[in-house]
Design a protein around this motif. Structure first.
Motif, PDB file in Angstrom:
ATOM      1  N   ARG A  14       0.835  -1.209   0.000  1.00 38.20           N
ATOM      2  CA  ARG A  14       0.000   0.000   0.000  1.00 38.20           C
ATOM      3  C   ARG A  14       0.871   1.261   0.000  1.00 38.20           C
ATOM      4  NH1 ARG A  14      -5.493  -0.717   1.665  1.00 38.20           N
ATOM      5  NH2 ARG A  14      -6.142  -2.687   0.753  1.00 38.20           N
ATOM      6  N   THR A  16       3.845   1.450  -1.193  1.00 35.88           N
ATOM      7  CA  THR A  16       4.455   1.545  -2.524  1.00 35.88           C
ATOM      8  C   THR A  16       3.483   2.138  -3.535  1.00 35.88           C
ATOM      9  OG1 THR A  16       5.736  -0.428  -1.992  1.00 35.88           O
ATOM     10  CG2 THR A  16       5.647   0.213  -4.302  1.00 35.88           C
ATOM     11  N   GLU A  17       2.220   1.821  -3.384  1.00 26.87           N
ATOM     12  CA  GLU A  17       1.222   2.349  -4.324  1.00 26.87           C
ATOM     13  C   GLU A  17       1.074   3.868  -4.225  1.00 26.87           C
ATOM     14  OE1 GLU A  17      -2.262   0.209  -3.318  1.00 26.87           O
ATOM     15  OE2 GLU A  17      -1.712  -1.581  -4.454  1.00 26.87           O
ATOM     16  N   SER A  18       1.448   4.423  -3.091  1.00 29.05           N
ATOM     17  CA  SER A  18       1.318   5.872  -2.917  1.00 29.05           C
ATOM     18  C   SER A  18       2.433   6.642  -3.621  1.00 29.05           C
ATOM     19  CB  SER A  18       1.341   6.231  -1.415  1.00 29.05           C
ATOM     20  OG  SER A  18       0.289   5.567  -0.747  1.00 29.05           O
ATOM     21  N   THR A  19       3.527   5.972  -3.952  1.00 27.14           N
ATOM     22  CA  THR A  19       4.609   6.673  -4.635  1.00 27.14           C
ATOM     23  C   THR A  19       4.193   6.966  -6.076  1.00 27.14           C
ATOM     24  OG1 THR A  19       5.610   4.564  -5.216  1.00 27.14           O
ATOM     25  CG2 THR A  19       6.396   5.638  -3.213  1.00 27.14           C
ATOM     26  N   PRO A  20       4.540   8.159  -6.563  1.00 21.51           N
ATOM     27  CA  PRO A  20       4.131   8.507  -7.931  1.00 21.51           C
ATOM     28  C   PRO A  20       4.854   7.668  -8.968  1.00 21.51           C
ATOM     29  CG  PRO A  20       5.573  10.189  -7.024  1.00 21.51           C
ATOM     30  CD  PRO A  20       5.262   9.246  -5.918  1.00 21.51           C
TER      31      PRO A  20
END
Lengths: 216, 180
Positions: A14, A16-20
């Motif tokens: 989760r 990691t998913e926030s990184t652009p």
């Protein structure tokens, strides 16, 4: 224990998913906002290009086939026309053979036949005529007209007695000759006005060629 | 503009609010889709359809607490990715193993960085990867996964077991130590 590991994995994923990340964000938004102006997918472009090439090849093949068909139809039309003309000529020749046979049967009746029109070179009527004349198996009289020369030149017999004779004094002209006369005219004039004379006597002394020796 | 206000304006069809909602969740949802589908163009297509459905169904959504909008959006995106997978992958072809009960230890796997974990998940076959994502990352149970994929619960368990076994095998090959 297993659930704890799964929780750790979930949290890390989760985060990691926030990184652009770099992707076609504006393109997808345009496709969402304006569905009509959706950008064409690259795979669709390839598909349409392949379909266009196939369509163009098919149209080219079809047009070539049409051209070949038109050529063939033209050739067939010409051949049929030639055959039709040949048939017409065969019928005319057969008609002529019948007329000639009638002339043989009744030779006193002379019929005047119109000469057939000359065919084109494409028809080749000579071959057709030979083929058509064989089935009759009758002697064909050649259409030859003998024309006698109607001009008769009358020849009248003449005799020496019919010509009136009279004596005339002949005055010889000696030494008078026009200076403009040519040598031929001169000889002619001399021959015309020359009196009958005795031929010159030959000299009595023969010419003797004596053999001699070469002196050196 | 706060999230509840964005949701309310999106319900009225405000184009600007829709864009703000898209900017807030598009990157995250793109990475979610990429965990299920490995192709970037496919992920973009799925995301486009998913956001279209989000804008169409947002009138029925009721904002309750922070994070509820993300959960709702994530569910729609995941469902759309599963629909895409169902068109191209037959989940019924996977076998079930009833006698497997031994749990697979993923201790070393959970210690890896998040990017490495995502990369290793991407190396799994589509069936295993889907079940692993749904169970471990999204938090669904096997009954729900079976209903979503159209398979039995035992099949879902087997897929998860095999997925974890493969991940452990990969980590062993790369030199990670398991156990104590």
């Amino acid at each position: 224990m297993e659930h704890d590991d799964d929780k750790k994995v979930r949290e890390k994923v989760r985060v990691t998913e926030s990184t652009p990340v770099t992707w076609n964000k504006s393109g997808v938004w345009n496709a969402i906002s304006f569905p009509q102006a959706r950008q064409v997918d690259f795979r669709s472009v390839i598909w349409y290009a392949a379909a266009s090439v196939i369509l163009a090849a098919g149209l080219t093949f079809y047009s070539l086939m049409q051209i070949e068909r038109e050529k063939l139809q033209l050739l067939v039309g010409r051949t049929e026309l030639a055959i039709e003309e040949a048939r017409l000529q065969v019928s005319q020749v057969s008609h002529a053979v019948v007329e000639v046979t009638a002339e043989q049967v009744c030779p006193e009746e002379k019929t005047v036949r119109p000469t057939p029109k000359r065919r084109r070179a494409l028809d080749k009527p000579s071959d057709v005529i030979q083929v058509a004349s064989t089935p009759t198996e009758k002697p064909v009289v050649p259409d030859v007209v003998t024309v006698n020369d109607p001009v008769i030149v009358p020849v009248e017999a003449t005799s020496e007695q019919s010509v009136p004779a009279h004596e005339a004094t002949i005055k010889p002209i000696i030494g008078s000759m026009a200076p403009t006369q040519t040598a031929r005219q001169h000889r002619l004039q001399l021959k015309i006005f020359q009196q009958d004379e005795e031929p010159a006597t030959k000299s009595s002394t023969p010419v003797v060629f004596l053999a001699g020796t070469n002196k050196q | 503009m706060k999230e509840p206000e964005i949701i309310e304006r999106c319900k009225k069809g405000d184009r600007k609010a829709q864009r703000e909602l898209y900017d807030a969740y598009a990157d995250r949802m793109y990475r979610v889709v990429l965990r299920y589908l490995k192709s970037n163009p496919d992920a973009e297509d799925v995301l486009q359809v998913a956001f279209t459905k989000i804008y169409a169904g947002i009138r029925d959504f009721e904002y309750r607490e922070p994070g509820s909008a993300e959960s709702w959006i994530r569910r729609i995106v995941v469902n759309e990715a599963l629909m895409w997978l169902r068109k191209r992958h037959n989940f019924h072809m996977t076998e079930s193993l009833e006698e497997i009960h031994e749990p697979v230890d993923l201790g070393a796997f959970s210690e890896l960085p998040g990017e490495e974990i995502t990369k290793l998940i991407g190396q799994l076959p589509p069936g295993y990867r889907t079940v692993f994502n749904l169970y471990v990352v999204e938090g669904y149970n096997h009954a729900e996964i079976g209903g979503m994929l159209g398979v039995t619960e035992s099949t879902s368990r087997t897929q998860l077991y095999k997925a974890k076994s493969i991940l452990r095998k990969i980590l062993t090959q790369e030199g990670f130590q398991y156990g104590t």
